[in-house]
Design an enzyme around this catalytic site. Structure first.
Site, PDB file in Angstrom:
ATOM      1  CG  ASP A  64      -1.807  -1.064   1.133  1.00 36.88           C
ATOM      2  OD1 ASP A  64      -2.138  -1.847   0.195  1.00 36.88           O
ATOM      3  OD2 ASP A  64      -2.837  -1.152   2.192  1.00 36.88           O
ATOM      4  CE1 TYR A  67      -2.425   2.032  -6.799  1.00 32.25           C
ATOM      5  CE2 TYR A  67      -3.171   3.721  -5.103  1.00 32.25           C
ATOM      6  CZ  TYR A  67      -3.420   3.226  -6.487  1.00 32.25           C
ATOM      7  OH  TYR A  67      -4.200   3.743  -7.231  1.00 32.25           O
ATOM      8  CB  SER A 113     -11.223   6.718  -0.775  1.00 33.51           C
ATOM      9  OG  SER A 113     -10.744   7.468  -1.636  1.00 33.51           O
ATOM     10  CD  GLU A 147     -14.804   6.598  13.675  1.00 32.54           C
ATOM     11  OE1 GLU A 147     -15.277   7.032  14.552  1.00 32.54           O
ATOM     12  OE2 GLU A 147     -14.956   6.693  12.491  1.00 32.54           O
ATOM     13  CE  LYS A 149      -8.887   2.897   5.808  1.00 30.50           C
ATOM     14  NZ  LYS A 149      -9.796   2.144   4.967  1.00 30.50           N
ATOM     15  CG  ASP A 151      -9.829  -4.577   5.426  1.00 31.73           C
ATOM     16  OD1 ASP A 151     -10.153  -4.015   4.351  1.00 31.73           O
ATOM     17  OD2 ASP A 151      -8.688  -5.328   5.337  1.00 31.73           O
ATOM     18  CD  GLU A 208     -15.665  -1.118   5.792  1.00 28.35           C
ATOM     19  OE1 GLU A 208     -16.226   0.215   5.306  1.00 28.35           O
ATOM     20  OE2 GLU A 208     -15.045  -1.675   5.034  1.00 28.35           O
ATOM     21  CE  LYS A 345     -14.552   9.005  10.509  1.00 26.85           C
ATOM     22  NZ  LYS A 345     -15.628   8.194  10.698  1.00 26.85           N
ATOM     23  CE  LYS A 369      -3.760   1.608   4.131  1.00 29.94           C
ATOM     24  NZ  LYS A 369      -4.932   0.793   3.916  1.00 29.94           N
ATOM     25  CB  CYS A 463      24.383 -33.863   7.290  1.00 31.83           C
ATOM     26  SG  CYS A 463      24.184 -32.892   8.705  1.00 31.83           S
ATOM     27  CB  CYS A 466      28.080 -34.758  10.440  1.00 30.32           C
ATOM     28  SG  CYS A 466      26.612 -35.635   9.708  1.00 30.32           S
ATOM     29  CB  CYS A 481      21.440 -35.613   9.245  1.00 29.75           C
ATOM     30  SG  CYS A 481      22.966 -36.323   9.996  1.00 29.75           S
ATOM     31  CB  CYS A 486      24.851 -35.340  13.033  1.00 30.94           C
ATOM     32  SG  CYS A 486      24.840 -33.807  12.292  1.00 30.94           S
TER      33      CYS A 486
HETATM   34  S1  IVH Z   1     -14.596   7.663   7.176  1.00 29.75           S
HETATM   35  C1  IVH Z   1     -16.076  10.612   3.823  1.00 29.75           C
HETATM   36  N1  IVH Z   1     -14.496   5.851   8.989  1.00 29.75           N
HETATM   37  O1  IVH Z   1     -12.527   3.075   4.783  1.00 29.75           O
HETATM   38  C2  IVH Z   1     -15.728   9.610   5.096  1.00 29.75           C
HETATM   39  N2  IVH Z   1     -14.211   5.229   6.814  1.00 29.75           N
HETATM   40  O2  IVH Z   1     -10.400   4.162   2.871  1.00 29.75           O
HETATM   41  C3  IVH Z   1     -14.659   8.727   4.629  1.00 29.75           C
HETATM   42  N3  IVH Z   1     -13.743   2.819   6.622  1.00 29.75           N
HETATM   43  O3  IVH Z   1     -14.828   3.987   2.146  1.00 29.75           O
HETATM   44  C4  IVH Z   1     -14.681   7.420   5.254  1.00 29.75           C
HETATM   45  N4  IVH Z   1     -13.631   2.143   8.667  1.00 29.75           N
HETATM   46  O4  IVH Z   1     -15.281   2.214   3.678  1.00 29.75           O
HETATM   47  C5  IVH Z   1     -14.641   6.195   7.603  1.00 29.75           C
HETATM   48  N5  IVH Z   1     -14.204   4.367  10.817  1.00 29.75           N
HETATM   49  C6  IVH Z   1     -14.140   4.508   9.495  1.00 29.75           C
HETATM   50  C7  IVH Z   1     -13.911   3.783   8.586  1.00 29.75           C
HETATM   51  C8  IVH Z   1     -14.156   3.806   7.062  1.00 29.75           C
HETATM   52  C9  IVH Z   1     -13.581   1.798   7.449  1.00 29.75           C
HETATM   53  C10 IVH Z   1     -13.643   2.394   5.016  1.00 29.75           C
HETATM   54  C11 IVH Z   1     -14.708   2.993   4.257  1.00 29.75           C
HETATM   55  C12 IVH Z   1     -14.002   4.071   3.475  1.00 29.75           C
HETATM   56  C13 IVH Z   1     -12.960   3.528   3.202  1.00 29.75           C
HETATM   57  C14 IVH Z   1     -11.816   4.370   2.935  1.00 29.75           C
END
Ligand code: IVH
Length: 728
Positions: A64, A67, A113, A147, A149, A151, A208, A345, A369, A463, A466, A481, A486
Site C-alpha cells: 500500500d 502504491y 475514500s 476509531e 478502520k 476492513d 462497514e 477525524k 494504516k 548433511c 557432519c 541426517c 552429527c
Molecule cells: S470515514 C467521507 N471511518 O475506509 C468519510 N471510513 O478508505 C470517509 N472505513 O470507504 C470514510 N472504517 O469504507 C471512515 N471508521 C471509519 C471507517 C471507514 C472503515 C472505510 C470506508 C471508506 C474507506 C476509505
C-alpha cells in the site's frame, strides 16, 4: 507494455517517488529529469496496472505504501500542472465495485475514500494542514475522534420516518448497488430506529459490513470439509468450492449475493461510523446540532446500531492520537475483527463542514494504516539447519524487511516440497507475511519480477553439519541426517534435555553447552552428569558461586520424575503427553526397552507413530547403554509419585466422564482447569470423538465447538457453568 516491463518501470518510479517526496519535504524541489507530461503518463500507466492487480486479480505486487508514494506523486504533479490532468487519471475517480447484477442508486452524500498516513510524522503534517486550512494558530486546540478502520465492505443505509428504506454498496462513490434485501438480513442493522427522537426524518448512514475472524475461519473450514466429502463421494473431479482469501472478500461477497438467505448465512455484522446526512421534515439539516462526530456516533449507538464503543476515543493532541493508534495496532490480533488501521477525524462537525472535501477525500479525516502484515523482499540465500532428530530444514535469508513492527531477515522454507510447490528460486522477489506473533512465512514467489538471473535452490546431498549422506524417508516431506553423532543433532538434543519442560537445569543453556562442548567436556547426555568442575572453574565467567549453583541444579535434576526424563531424550513423536502416559505404566523406564508394539497401541490415544519411534530408539544398542550409564550416574529411572496416574475421584461431579477444553478461558488457565476437572473425576482428552462427554467452550471457541455440536452427543458448557459444577 508487458507485465515485467511495467514492473521494472514501477520499481524505478517508486524509488524515485520516495526520493522525490523526501527532496520536496526538505524544500529542495523535484529531483527527476523527465518532462512532467511524460512522468504523468508513466505514473498513470503503472497505477492502473497495480489497481488491476489489487482490485481485479486480488494479487497485488506492491505494498500500500509503495502504491501511495506513486499516487501522491501523481497528485503533486497534477496540482502543479492542472492542464495535464487526464480524464482517465486514477485521481479522477474512486474505486468501484459496480456490476450489472443490481440496480444502481445515487447516494445522498458521495462516499469518498480516505487519505493515508503511516506514522506520527504523517499525522502531524495532516493536523498542520487542517489548522492552516482553518487559518488558526499551529497550536490552536483541536479535538480528534479516533476509531477503527474496519476492513470489510462499505455500506450506506437510508432511513425515512424511522424505517430502513434502502441499503447500498459504496459503488463508485457517487452511485452504489442497491442491496436493501441483503442488508435487512444483518441483525446489527436495525429495521427501525428512532431518528425522529433526533428530529430527523430522512437520514443516510455510513458503515462497514464485516465478518468476524473466527466466523471467517469457520466458513473456510466448512468449505474444506464439504470439498473433502464431495471428493470422497465423487472422486477427483468433484466440484470444489474455492476458499475465501480473507475476511474482507468473504464479507463483500456476502453483501452481493443474489439470494438474501445466503447473505444471512454468512453472519455479517455492520458497524456504523458516520451520520453523513440527516434532515427534518422541512429538509433542514439536523446533524450539525449534534455538535461532534463522537456524540453523533454515540447517539447512533443509543438508537441500536453497532458502534466501535470501547475502541473509539477522543484525543486532544496528535501525539495522543498516535499512541492510541499504536496501542490498537499492538492488539490487532486479539480483536475479533480484521482492522487495517484507524481513522482519525476532526471531531467538531462544524469544523468538518468548513474543511469539506477534495475531489477524492475529506480534508477532516485521515486513515492511519497499520504496519503491513505483508511485504516483498528478495531471497538472497538458503541455508540448511539440522535439528535434534536430524531433520534438515531450509532457511531463507532474505533482504531485511519491516513486517508488522519487526525486522524479518530469516524465514523457514519448511521442506523440499514447499520450495518446489511454490517455485521459489534464489534471487526471487518473494511475498512475506507475518500476522501477530505468528512466525513469518513466505506466501509465494513473484515470478513476474524474474530477469533471468534467478537460480534453482540446490538441495544438499550430504548433511551440512557432519557431511554424512542424508535420506528422505518414504512418505515424508523431510530429509534426515541419520548420523546419531552429527554435532548439530547432539547440541540440539543437549539443549532440549536441559530445557524448562524437560530436565529444567538452571544455569545450563545453549551458551554454556556450546562452550563445554568446545572445551571437550561434553560429547553426549551422560557427560552433563559428570562435568569436570575443576576445569570449568578455569574458564572465564565461571565463578565459584555459579558453579555451586550449577552443581545443585544438576543434582536436583537427577531426581526428576521419569515423565520429564523420558521427554528429555528427544525421541521423535514422544512429547510431553506421551511421556506422561508411558511413565504411568512402568516402575522403571528401562522396562520400555522390552515393550512390544501392541502395548503402545493398547494405550488410549497412542498410535503407530509413537510405537514405531519407541521401538526404533530402543533397538539401538548405544541408546540402551546410555540409559545404563545415566542410571549409574544417579539419574532417576524409577516411577515417582508425580508419574503415577491420578486415582479418579469416583464421587466427583464428573466421575468417569471425558472432558475437553476449547477456546480461551477468561478466569482460570487451561492447566488449572484441567486439574480441577481431574479432581472432579474427569479424564482430560485432546480431541473430539464419539467418546467425548463434555466440552467446555471458552471465548472464541471455533471448529471443535462446531464438531461437538454436530456430534450431538457432547454436553457443551461454558467456563462459568463448568466452574459452578466443580466448585459445588
Ligand atoms: S470515514 C467521507 N471511518 O475506509 C468519510 N471510513 O478508505 C470517509 N472505513 O470507504 C470514510 N472504517 O469504507 C471512515 N471508521 C471509519 C471507517 C471507514 C472503515 C472505510 C470506508 C471508506 C474507506 C476509505
Amino acid at each position: 507494455m508487458a507485465d515485467h516491463d511495467l514492473l521494472r518501470l514501477s520499481n524505478q518510479l517508486v524509488a524515485e517517488a520516495q526520493a522525490d517526496a523526501g527532496a520536496v519535504a526538505r524544500g529542495a524541489g523535484p529531483l527527476f529529469q523527465q518532462s512532467s507530461a511524460q512522468r504523468i503518463d508513466d505514473l498513470i500507466r503503472v497505477l492502473k496496472f497495480h489497481e488491476h492487480r489489487y482490485y481485479v486479480l486480488d494479487d497485488p505486487l506492491v505494498t500500500d505504501r509503495e502504491y501511495d508514494a506513486l499516487y501522491r506523486q501523481l497528485l503533486r504533479l497534477e496540482e502543479a500542472h492542472t492542464r495535464l490532468v487526464r480524464s482517465d487519471s486514477p485521481s479522477q475517480r474512486v474505486g468501484s465495485d459496480l456490476t450489472t447484477n443490481f440496480s444502481t442508486v445515487a447516494h445522498l452524500v458521495p462516499m469518498l475514500s480516505l487519505a493515508n498516513s503511516y506514522d506520527l510524522e504523517d499525522l502531524r503534517d495532516w493536523a498542520a494542514s487542517v489548522r492552516r486550512y482553518l487559518k488558526v494558530e499551529p497550536d490552536a486546540p483541536l479535538t480528534f475522534a479516533v476509531e477503527p478502520k474496519y476492513d470489510g465492505g462499505s455500506v450506506a443505509l437510508v432511513y425515512e420516518g424511522d424505517m430502513l428504506v434502502r441499503g447500498a454498496t459504496r459503488g463508485n462513490g457517487a452511485e452504489g448497488e442497491e442491496i436493501t434485501n441483503n442488508l435487512r438480513t444483518l441483525p446489527s442493522v436495525p429495521l427501525k430506529a428512532a431518528f425522529s427522537s433526533l428530529g430527523m426524518q430522512r437520514v443516510e448512514l455510513r458503515g462497514e459490513a464485516l465478518i468476524r475472524k473466527d466466523r471467517f475461519a469457520a466458513l473456510n473450514a466448512e468449505r474444506t470439509e464439504l470439498n473433502r466429502v464431495a471428493r470422497e463421494a465423487r472422486g477427483a473431479d468433484a466440484p470444489q468450492q474455492s476458499l475465501f482469501a480473507n475476511p474482507r472478500n468473504a464479507a463483500t461477497g456476502a453483501l452481493r449475493m443474489k439470494d438474501p438467505r445466503e447473505t444471512a448465512a454468512r453472519k455479517l455484522d455492520a458497524f456504523v461510523y458516520s451520520l453523513g446526512y440527516g434532515v427534518d421534515a422541512a429538509g433542514q439539516d439536523r446533524v450539525l446540532a449534534l455538535g461532534s462526530h463522537f456524540a453523533a456516533v454515540e447517539a447512533l449507538g443509543r438508537l441500536g446500531f453497532l458502534i466501535p464503543g470501547e475502541y473509539m476515543r477522543r484525543c486532544e493532541t496528535i501525539e495522543a492520537v498516535a499512541s492510541f493508534c499504536e496501542s490498537m495496532q499492538a492488539q490487532r490480533d486479539e480483536l475479533p475483527y480484521e482492522l487495517d488501521g484507524m481513522v482519525v477525524k476532526v471531531d467538531d462537525l462544524a469544523l468538518q463542514a468548513r474543511l469539506g472535501n477534495t475531489s477524492h477525500h475529506p480534508r477532516w479525516a485521515i486513515a492511519f494504516k497499520f504496519a503491513a502484515q505483508q511485504a516483498t523482499s528478495t531471497l538472497e540465500q538458503v541455508d540448511f539447519q539440522v535439528g535434534k532428530i536430524g531433520s534438515v530444514t531450509p532457511v531463507a535469508r532474505i533482504t531485511p524487511v519491516a513486517l508488522a513492527g519487526v525486522t524479518v531477515s530469516n524465514v523457514s522454507l519448511h521442506n523440499e516440497d514447499f520450495i518446489r510447490d511454490k517455485d521459489i528460486r534464489l534471487g526471487d522477489k518473494i511475498l512475506v507475511e507475518r500476522a501477530g506473533d505468528v512466525i513469518p512465512y513466505i506466501v509465494k514467489s513473484l515470478p513476474e519480477y524474474r530477469d533471468g538471473t534467478q537460480a534453482e535452490v540446490r538441495w544438499p546431498e550430504r548433511c551440512p553439519e557432519c557431511a554424512e549422506p542424508i535420506v528422505r524417508p518414504v512418505g515424508e516431506a523431510r530429509w534426515l541426517c541419520i548420523n546419531n553423532d552429527c554435532p548439530a543433532q547432539v547440541i540440539a538434543r543437549l539443549i532440549h534435555h536441559v530445557s524448562k519442560d524437560a530436565m529444567d537445569i538452571d544455569g545450563l543453556g545453549e551458551k554454556q553447552l556450546v562452550r563445554f562442548r568446545e572445551n571437550g567436556f561434553i560429547t553426549g547426555l551422560p557427560d552433563i552428569y559428570r562435568l569436570p568442575y575443576e576445569r570449568i572453574s578455569a574458564l572465564e565467567g565461571f565463578k565459584e558461586r555459579s558453579i555451586e549453583k550449577l552443581k545443585a541444579a544438576i543434582e536436583t535434576a537427577k531426581g526428576n520424575p521419569i515423565q520429564r526424563f523420558l521427554y528429555s531424550l528427544s525421541i521423535h513423536h514422544v512429547g510431553r503427553t506421551a511421556s506422561k502416559m508411558l511413565a504411568e505404566q512402568v516402575t522403571d523406564v528401562r522396562e520400555l526397552a522390552e515393550w512390544p508394539p501392541e502395548r503402545y497401541l493398547a494405550l488410549h490415544g497412542m498410535g503407530q507413530t509413537v510405537a514405531d519411534n519407541m521401538m526404533a530408539w530402543w533397538a539401538l544398542e548405544h541408546n540402551r547403554r546410555m540409559m545404563d550409564e545415566l542410571a549409574t550416574l544417579g539419574v532417576n529411572m524409577r516411577q515417582t509419585e508425580e508419574d503415577k496416574p491420578m486415582v479418579p475421584n469416583a464421587d466427583g461431579p464428573f466421575a468417569g466422564k471425558t472432558i475437553l477444553f476449547t477456546g480461551t478461558l477468561t478466569t482460570i488457565g487451561r492447566k488449572e482447569a484441567q486439574g480441577l476437572a481431574e479432581a472432579a473425576g474427569a479424564r482430560n482428552v485432546s480431541g473430539i470423538s464419539a467418546k467425548l462427554d463434555i466440552l467446555v467452550a471458552g471465548e472464541k471457541a471455533g471448529s471443535k465447538l462446531k464438531k461437538a455440536e454436530a456430534l450431538g452427543t457432547v454436553a457443551v458448557m461454558t467456563e462459568e457453568e463448568f466452574l459452578a459444577r466443580v466448585r459445588t
